[in-house]
Design a protein around this motif. Structure first.
Motif, short mmCIF file in Angstrom:
data_model
loop_
_atom_site.label_atom_id
_atom_site.label_comp_id
_atom_site.label_asym_id
_atom_site.label_seq_id
_atom_site.Cartn_x
_atom_site.Cartn_y
_atom_site.Cartn_z
N TYR A 124 90.91 86.13 85.07
CA TYR A 124 90.55 87.35 85.40
C TYR A 124 89.63 87.11 86.84
O TYR A 124 89.11 86.18 86.99
N LEU A 125 89.70 88.09 87.68
CA LEU A 125 89.13 88.24 88.75
C LEU A 125 87.38 88.66 88.32
O LEU A 125 87.23 89.64 87.62
N ARG A 126 86.45 88.15 89.14
CA ARG A 126 85.02 88.43 89.04
C ARG A 126 85.09 89.85 90.02
O ARG A 126 85.64 89.54 91.08
N GLY A 137 89.42 91.80 76.31
CA GLY A 137 88.08 91.09 75.89
C GLY A 137 88.64 90.24 74.58
O GLY A 137 87.70 89.40 74.31
N GLU A 138 89.85 90.09 74.26
CA GLU A 138 90.45 89.27 73.31
C GLU A 138 90.89 87.90 73.60
O GLU A 138 91.24 87.09 73.06
N TYR A 139 90.49 87.54 75.03
CA TYR A 139 90.90 86.30 75.64
C TYR A 139 89.96 85.14 74.65
O TYR A 139 88.77 85.17 74.53
N LYS A 140 90.58 84.10 74.40
CA LYS A 140 89.98 83.12 73.81
C LYS A 140 88.86 82.32 74.53
O LYS A 140 89.30 81.97 75.66
N ASP A 198 83.90 85.49 80.22
CA ASP A 198 83.46 84.58 81.40
C ASP A 198 84.20 83.50 81.33
O ASP A 198 84.56 82.85 82.49
N LYS A 199 84.91 82.89 80.33
CA LYS A 199 86.03 81.77 80.37
C LYS A 199 87.02 82.16 80.99
O LYS A 199 87.72 81.32 81.92
#
Length: 521
Positions: A124-126, A109-112, A116-117
């Motif tokens: 990441y995969l949906r 969840g720390e992805y800048k 969703d981005k």
């Protein structure tokens, strides 16, 4: 939560090395039409997850539970653990490299820019379609609990991770007030239920029990779970009344709370050094018998009980309900455990076998996986007694003299992506049950859900709240201790408004509305 139950929500988790990695970052996430997966073929998975080693287990690669899981699923996992204290830095390096693992857990969840981005960027995969076809256990949980479905779905409708999920839809509270029951009994007093009741009890503790600190208040003057402030019909920070976001520390009722705490402080009913005490100093006051009441998590009380016996053999701690302003009033704010408990594991675009991996994750949410992840291996870490699992001596009376929490990750998983039973601990005591029962009497309808802010909102919110938090904390202590008169409360609120608190409230409001409007099946 912490320590001996789910409460210890400390870093620990799952899997690593996949020789079958290397798909580029634009790989499709759509599941193939053939729902039959060949599980006879062994696959390897590279799994990045923070983990705290100890003298008993250095890595999840040593976990007997995961070795047993491999036998059942034919999925071999090699874990990669970042160095302690460098998790964020190593995560950022990882997602910006071309050498992604198959799974990233806890820090995903720390992805800048947000998850969703991360999906749009092809990192990441949906998982929506994959879960629909290959995760019947997980899918069933979402279908049975719309709020859980909302918690695992982003504002853009993406399911992106497998989290730890509480077995119960409404897990009980694990934080609340504790009181000296033996003192209440000696003085012929009932458990306090209102603010006036508390005032009377604390006054008698001071006058008739010579309590040096009748009440141990948290060092900020408000605890983040709103244990006392909730009596004044507000939350300790941002909260919601209906679907309207508010900020407790600027509401008129906050002044009433501060006035009450100031009165108690002036009369010696609150520990005079509360603002400067560290954890060790605070616990010393509790275990030396100098206080009559404090606020804590249930997992620590048995330690305090054992320690105080050396000072007072008759000492007895007991939980009591969160106070209301008046007897019979409802309390609307308390600690909550969202059913989505975090520790989320995402599958990256480097995974060549997302169908197998989704199926593998799904095992942890079914009946067999539930027992394996919560209790370990039957006959080794637990046995069935009267139809219920009971931990063996290797877990509770370890021959090396190690405690349950030191050895547990070798045989079960403390926390990670699975369906978790918070009672899966060896020492769930009567106090623990009583505490949960009493603390959960307070309602939680004022508590905000886990909303997501956009990248722009998050940056702006952080810029605003950094200064506000500092100023608020400083003024709260001054108001309680009398260094600033409460006649300056309006000026304090005016200053917070100048610091753009209303803008932060609007940001939270927008995030809440998006959360409520999330598209879920």
């Amino acid at each position: 939560m912490k320590s001996k139950s789910l409460l210890t929500l400390v870093l620990a988790s799952l899997l690593s090395i996949m020789t079958l990695t290397g798909c580029n970052k634009t790989k499709t996430t759509e599941a193939p039409k053939d729902t039959d997966i060949n599980t006879n073929e062994k696959i390897n998975v590279k799994y990045w997850v923070p983990f705290t080693p100890n003298q008993y287990i250095k890595s999840l690669n040593e976990s007997l539970m995961y070795q047993e899981l491999e036998k059942k699923t034919n999925v071999h996992v090699v874990f990669d653990h970042p160095a302690e204290g460098q998790e964020t830095e190593q995560f950022n390096l990882l997602v910006n490299s071309k050498d992604l693992p198959d799974v990233i857990q806890t820090y995903a969840g720390e992805y800048k820019g947000g998850v969703d981005k991360a999906i749009k960027d092809g990192v990441y995969l949906r998982l929506n379609e994959l879960i629909d076809k290959y995760a019947p256990n997980f899918k069933k949980l979402l279908q049975e609990d719309p709020e859980l479905a909302r918690q695992v779905t982003t504002d853009e409708g993406n399911i992106y991770a497998f989290p730890v999920i509480g077995e119960d839809k409404n897990e009980p509270a694990w934080w609340g007030p504790v009181i000296r029951k033996d003192w209440l009994n000696d003085l012929g007093l009932k458990d306090p239920e209102s603010i006036d009741d508390w005032y009377n009890v604390l006054k008698q503790f001071k006058e008739k029990k010579n309590a040096q600190a009748p009440l141990m208040l948290g060092k900020k003057g408000i605890d983040s779970y709103g244990t006392l402030i909730s009596a004044f019909n507000i939350g300790p920070g941002f909260y919601k009344n209906g679907n309207t976001v508010k900020y407790g520390p600027i509401e008129p009722e906050f002044k009433d709370y501060l006035a009450t705490m100031n009165k108690w402080y002036n009369e010696g009913l609150i520990d005079k050094d509360f603002a400067t005490r560290d954890k060790k100093s605070r616990e010393a006051v509790i275990t030396s018998g100098k206080t009559g009441a404090f606020i804590t998590e249930y997992a620590l009380v048995d330690q305090y009980s054992a320690a105080i016996k050396g000072t007072d053999a008759k000492a007895e701690f007991a939980p009591t309900v969160q106070p209301a302003l008046k007897n019979g009033d409802k309390v609307h704010y308390r600690v909550v455990n969202n059913r989505n408990g975090g520790y989320e594991a995402v599958i990256t675009s480097s995974c060549k076998n997302p169908e197998r991996l989704v199926k593998w994750f799904d095992y942890a949410y079914g009946k067999e996986g539930y027992m394996l992840f919560n209790y370990g291996i039957e006959g080794t870490s637990y046995t069935m007694v009267d139809g219920k699992p009971k931990f063996t001596d290797i877990m509770t009376k370890n021959p090396d003299g190690l405690d349950f929490w030191t050895v547990c990750n070798k045989y079960k998983l403390e926390v990670g992506p699975y369906l978790r039973d918070y009672k899966a601990v060896p020492d769930f005591t009567k106090f623990d049950k009583d505490a949960m029962d009493k603390w959960t009497k307070a309602e939680a309808d004022y508590v905000l859900p886990q909303v997501n802010m956009t990248a722009e909102e998050s940056d702006n919110y952080s810029a605003i709240m950094g200064d506000i938090d500092t100023y608020r904390d400083e003024m709260v202590l001054k108001f309680i201790t009398g260094k600033e008169p409460l006649s300056k409360f309006d000026s304090y609120v005016t200053q917070l408004k100048k610091m753009r608190i209303d803008e932060a409230i609007k940001t939270y409001q927008a995030a809440l509305e998006r959360y409520n409007n999330r598209k879920i099946k």
